[in-house]
Design an enzyme around this catalytic site. Sequence first.
Site, PDB file in Angstrom:
ATOM      1  N   GLU A 200       0.805  -1.294   0.106  1.00  0.00           N
ATOM      2  CA  GLU A 200       0.077  -0.240   0.018  1.00  0.00           C
ATOM      3  C   GLU A 200       0.900   1.220   0.078  1.00  0.00           C
ATOM      4  OE1 GLU A 200      -2.471  -1.111   3.311  1.00  0.00           O
ATOM      5  OE2 GLU A 200      -3.897  -1.703   2.319  1.00  0.00           O
TER       6      GLU A 200
ATOM      7  N   GLU B   4     -10.643  -4.758   8.247  1.00  0.00           N
ATOM      8  CA  GLU B   4      -9.648  -3.832   8.259  1.00  0.00           C
ATOM      9  C   GLU B   4      -8.608  -4.238   7.299  1.00  0.00           C
ATOM     10  OE1 GLU B   4      -9.357  -0.710   9.725  1.00  0.00           O
ATOM     11  OE2 GLU B   4      -7.302  -0.536   9.122  1.00  0.00           O
TER      12      GLU B   4
ATOM     13  N   TYR C 291      -5.413 -10.090   3.474  1.00  0.00           N
ATOM     14  CA  TYR C 291      -3.966 -10.160   2.578  1.00  0.00           C
ATOM     15  C   TYR C 291      -3.543 -11.528   2.284  1.00  0.00           C
ATOM     16  CZ  TYR C 291       1.026  -9.877   1.688  1.00  0.00           C
ATOM     17  OH  TYR C 291       2.246 -10.061   1.227  1.00  0.00           O
TER      18      TYR C 291
ATOM     19  N   GLY D 139      -4.531 -16.737  -6.129  1.00  0.00           N
ATOM     20  CA  GLY D 139      -4.933 -17.494  -7.348  1.00  0.00           C
ATOM     21  C   GLY D 139      -5.337 -19.063  -7.040  1.00  0.00           C
TER      22      GLY D 139
ATOM     23  N   GLY E 173      -7.763 -19.526  -4.190  1.00  0.00           N
ATOM     24  CA  GLY E 173      -9.044 -19.507  -3.592  1.00  0.00           C
ATOM     25  C   GLY E 173      -8.756 -19.011  -1.888  1.00  0.00           C
ATOM     26  N   ILE E 174      -7.446 -18.517  -1.350  1.00  0.00           N
ATOM     27  CA  ILE E 174      -7.290 -18.486  -0.250  1.00  0.00           C
ATOM     28  C   ILE E 174      -7.737 -17.162   0.108  1.00  0.00           C
ATOM     29  CG2 ILE E 174      -5.537 -17.971   1.691  1.00  0.00           C
ATOM     30  CD1 ILE E 174      -3.720 -19.874   0.321  1.00  0.00           C
ATOM     31  N   GLY E 175      -8.038 -16.160  -0.561  1.00  0.00           N
ATOM     32  CA  GLY E 175      -8.512 -14.697  -0.140  1.00  0.00           C
ATOM     33  C   GLY E 175     -10.013 -14.942  -0.342  1.00  0.00           C
TER      34      GLY E 175
ATOM     35  N   ASN F  76      -5.502   0.758  -6.363  1.00  0.00           N
ATOM     36  CA  ASN F  76      -5.566  -0.618  -6.226  1.00  0.00           C
ATOM     37  C   ASN F  76      -6.563  -1.657  -6.955  1.00  0.00           C
ATOM     38  OD1 ASN F  76      -4.979  -3.316  -5.188  1.00  0.00           O
ATOM     39  ND2 ASN F  76      -5.253  -2.931  -3.131  1.00  0.00           N
TER      40      ASN F  76
ATOM     41  N   TYR G 178     -13.339  -7.170  -5.167  1.00  0.00           N
ATOM     42  CA  TYR G 178     -14.356  -6.849  -4.236  1.00  0.00           C
ATOM     43  C   TYR G 178     -15.568  -6.541  -5.155  1.00  0.00           C
ATOM     44  CZ  TYR G 178     -11.103  -6.466  -0.539  1.00  0.00           C
ATOM     45  OH  TYR G 178     -10.178  -6.767   0.460  1.00  0.00           O
TER      46      TYR G 178
END
Lengths: 171, 171
Positions: free
Chosen positions: A27, A91, A94, A101, A103-105, A132, A139
Amino acid sequence: MKFTICPAKPEDCKDIERMIMELAVYEKMPDQVKISHKELERDGFGPNPFYQCVVAEVPEEHMSKDGHTKVGYALFFYTYSTWKGRTVFMEDLYVMPEYRGKGIGKALMATVAKVAKEQHCVRLQFSVLDWNKPSLDFYLAKGAEDLTAKEGWHFLRFHGIALDNLAQEAP
Amino acid sequence: MDKFILRRAEPKDVSDILRLIKELANFEKMEDQVILTEKDLLEDGFGDHPFYHCMVAEVPKQHQSADGHVIVGFAMYYFTYDPWIGKLLYLEDFYVMKEYRGFGIGSEILKKLSETAVRTRCSSMHFIVAEWNKPSIDFYKRRGAADLSLEEGWRLFKIDKQNLLKMSSEE
């Protein structure tokens, strides 16, 4: 690749601290990180936790080149909307670049959504930096709406000296 | 009118708090979005796990409003967490009835909030303001607030219940 998503434990705070810094670097604001795993332990695992955290872990055979098996996290807390009631604010979300890629996020976010649902929260809110694009796309694909664009909401803050000055202002 | 007191909200205040929430939402041109009830406010603010804290401004009976109200302002806040700097005080709503402005009630509320933030070890007080709400933006900027959406590019996002439920059942 197999992975598990579990509630964070106090001993995870060093890994969470590491990943918080990695996200801050992404960021472009690493110099703004002022707290360490000590504060994370005190503030997340005492009798009155100020945040909740879930961590993604891979088996040892898939550990990162630096030997880490904790490869992602989501940090969130409960907030309150005077219009709608209980909400969750996510908040941080990551996943280390080399583990994306898979599927963890998506799984981290699904876990936060599940907690929100169990606690009868009506909404999940979070903030994203306007440049970003990968995150914005991620999202928006899940049905997120940009309230800054749609309704004009801006984040403001009183920080550091400004906060101290305000506290000392004469009535 | 020079006399007013600021005090912690009590369960008996929920009807006034909801009235003021609706007045503020009306000013923000979004009154139809308020679905919260007095029952929600009671359960969520005064139960075993409060989701918010509230302070109200009260005037003596001789200064009651045209409709007979003595609760003329409120601020609702809660504690959040920034993984970079730790505990924050988040100001969710802050409102003084029109006819009671200009007497220092808003300034005193803000001062009390910032005292609370400093006393509880918060590094910062955060809140959101609609970008067209120039009087409020000026009020805050005069007192040292920074606009993080302008300065750093943060945008506020939401995911509503329907999409949350969809996400929580995803693998």
